[in-house]
Scaffold this motif. Structure first.
Motif, short mmCIF file in Angstrom:
data_model
loop_
_atom_site.label_atom_id
_atom_site.label_comp_id
_atom_site.label_asym_id
_atom_site.label_seq_id
_atom_site.Cartn_x
_atom_site.Cartn_y
_atom_site.Cartn_z
N ASN A 118 39.30 8.67 73.02
CA ASN A 118 40.12 8.79 74.31
C ASN A 118 40.01 9.73 75.30
O ASN A 118 40.05 10.97 74.43
CB ASN A 118 41.91 8.84 74.02
CG ASN A 118 42.34 7.98 72.99
OD1 ASN A 118 42.25 6.48 73.27
ND2 ASN A 118 43.33 8.10 72.10
N THR A 168 43.83 7.72 81.44
CA THR A 168 43.71 8.37 79.45
C THR A 168 42.66 6.59 79.60
O THR A 168 43.87 5.88 79.64
CB THR A 168 44.45 8.55 79.50
OG1 THR A 168 44.92 9.43 79.63
CG2 THR A 168 43.32 9.04 77.26
N TYR A 169 41.33 6.68 79.03
CA TYR A 169 41.59 5.44 78.87
C TYR A 169 40.26 6.03 77.36
O TYR A 169 40.07 6.72 76.96
CB TYR A 169 39.99 5.22 79.53
CG TYR A 169 40.54 4.66 81.00
CD1 TYR A 169 40.35 3.42 81.84
CD2 TYR A 169 40.15 5.72 81.81
CE1 TYR A 169 40.70 3.28 83.00
CE2 TYR A 169 41.09 6.09 82.95
CZ TYR A 169 41.46 4.40 83.89
OH TYR A 169 41.87 4.34 84.97
N LYS A 170 40.33 4.49 76.61
CA LYS A 170 39.54 4.63 75.18
C LYS A 170 38.18 3.85 75.59
O LYS A 170 37.77 3.02 76.35
CB LYS A 170 40.17 3.27 74.29
CG LYS A 170 39.25 3.53 73.39
CD LYS A 170 39.97 2.21 72.13
CE LYS A 170 39.68 2.11 70.80
NZ LYS A 170 40.11 0.64 69.98
#
Length: 472
Positions: free
Chosen positions: A455, A415-417
């Protein structure tokens, strides 16, 4: 004194007065008409930033902006001189817009930027493109109102490309292209004189903006809702070396990082010879500075690097990269590579490929060498055919695609912002965001999310773009 390089307040007031006079002329010519301006930019982000100031000045002069060249009363091309292909496109497009003069005799066509700072190009413009009304170089950008006013009054072609080391014009009008991501030039010009590069000849010598001016503009951007500021300079790492202030680039990053707000800081371009361990440490310390470093190496061969006048070797570059990876395990690395530099052999080229394999860059900007008149490299023997260089180029791109696919595959299920920037270029039903490491993720979501941080979990990967799922 560094401040002496700044365009004087009196000169800027003069240009503001000229802008008002242009507005009056247009209103007198046809009070009912809204005159439209079309601006097209070639080349780098610094040119894009310049065009934002050009658009700002045109708005001050009474023009509205249009994206339709056919309906414009003022057409301007802001040009790039780094590669031959960009120059060819300018000349081709100029030929194509000549026809608009027939339907709109009052149409003004202008060409500016790096190409126009070269004497042989200006001569070609004068002889072969008589329908171009206004030509000006990089050092005359702030004088656009004065030059346009002179053209309107005299009805004669204006060519202005002063040869100077370069100056800085603060507080020019600006019309930004994007409310979310903004460009912030911190310095102009270059002192490196790489043997293949025309930039020092067309952009002038290095000069840095004073830190208080940069910080002031950054605060204005953040107050306007900007979520990502990209600091620009031909070599941001050498920022401040000619200023009165002792602040250098790491110090500037720390000052910008301390500004309150929810935003990210990126920067480009960095030169390896001036990229220090202090800078790497600063990136690690500053939570708002993105974990992405664009560090052009150009060639993996020490022999070619010396011919390029790059002032570092392969071992020094890799030492810096390894230090960066140690301090920032999640760092995303990108770079520029030139294939087929004069005198390059296949053995030299393979050293470049091996460096790519060792570093494992996220992505590369790759180019086949383009000779630039006036540079040292343009006079060097160049026995390798373009056909061979094209084969090398494909080999390099294929290798990088393998590496990129491997790197993005490692993103699966993580998971990435991301900063949601726009809808996807391939599918308007998807949104597109960019990770801290400068990787594009596409995902389903409402357009109201554009301009926010979200996210996103990666669900599918490709070599360059990955797909994901928005986390509620």
């Amino acid at each position: 004194m560094a401040r002496e390089r700044n365009i004087s307040r009196e000169e800027l007031l003069k240009q503001a007065g000229c802008a008002l006079e242009v507005r009056k002329i247009l209103e007198k010519r046809n009070p009912e008409k809204r005159y439209k301006a079309f601006v097209h930019t070639y080349g780098c982000q610094e040119n894009v930033a310049d065009s934002e100031h050009i658009k700002g000045m045109l708005l001050e002069m009474g023009y509205t902006l249009t994206e339709e060249v056919s309906e414009a009363d003022f057409i301007l091309y802001n040009t790039c001189a780094v590669r031959e292909h960009a120059e060819d496109r300018v000349f081709g497009n100029l030929g194509a817009i000549k026809v608009y003069k027939k339907t709109n005799p009052d149409l003004i066509i202008a060409v500016c930027g790096c190409m126009m700072q070269q004497e042989h190009v200006r001569e070609k413009m004068y002889k072969s493109y008589p329908f171009v009304n206004l030509v000006f170089g990089t050092h005359a950008l702030h004088r656009l109102p004065e030059l346009l006013l002179e053209n309107l009054r005299r009805k004669k072609r204006i060519i202005c490309a002063p040869e100077e080391k370069g100056s800085i014009a603060e507080d020019l009008p600006i019309s930004r292209d994007n409310d979310i991501k903004m460009w912030l030039p911190i310095m102009y010009g270059c002192d490196n004189f790489c043997s293949y590069c025309i930039v020092p000849y067309v952009r002038g010598r290095e000069r840095s903006r004073e830190p208080e001016d940069v910080i002031k503009e950054a605060k204005e951007m953040i107050a306007a809702g900007c979520k990502e500021i990209t600091l620009l300079g031909q070599n941001v790492n050498s920022y401040g070396k000619n200023n009165v202030s002792p602040m250098r680039f790491p110090g500037l990053l720390r000052e910008l990082n301390a500004i309150p707000g929810d935003f990210k800081i990126r920067f480009m371009t960095s030169h390896p010879k001036d990229c220090t361990k202090e800078l790497i440490d600063t990136i690690a310390e500053c939570e708002k500075v993105s974990r992405h470093l664009h560090l052009p190496f150009q060639s993996g061969s020490d022999r070619i690097l010396k011919e390029m006048n790059r002032h570092y070797d392969r071992a020094q570059y890799l030492e810096l990269i390894n230090y960066a990876k140690e301090k920032l395990p999640d760092l995303s690395l990108t770079s520029d590579v030139i294939v087929g530099f004069p005198g390059e052999t296949y053995e030299d080229f393979k050293e470049t490929v091996s460096l790519i394999e060792e570093v494992e860059f996220t992505s590369l900007f790759t180019f086949i060498y383009s000779p630039r008149k006036g540079t040292k490299a343009a006079e060097m023997p160049d026995p390798v055919s373009h056909e061979t260089k094209t084969k090398w180029f494909k080999e390099l791109c294929d290798k990088q695609e393998e590496i990129a696919a491997k790197r993005t595959a490692a993103m699966l299920s993580k998971t990435y912002k991301v900063l949601v920037e726009r809808t996807s270029k391939h599918d308007e039903s998807l949104l597109a965001g960019r990770t801290d490491g400068n990787v594009v993720i596409e995902f389903k979501g409402d357009k109201s999310l554009i301009g926010t941080y979200q996210n996103v979990t990666v669900t599918d990967t490709g070599a360059w773009v990955v797909r994901g799922e928005l986390q509620k």
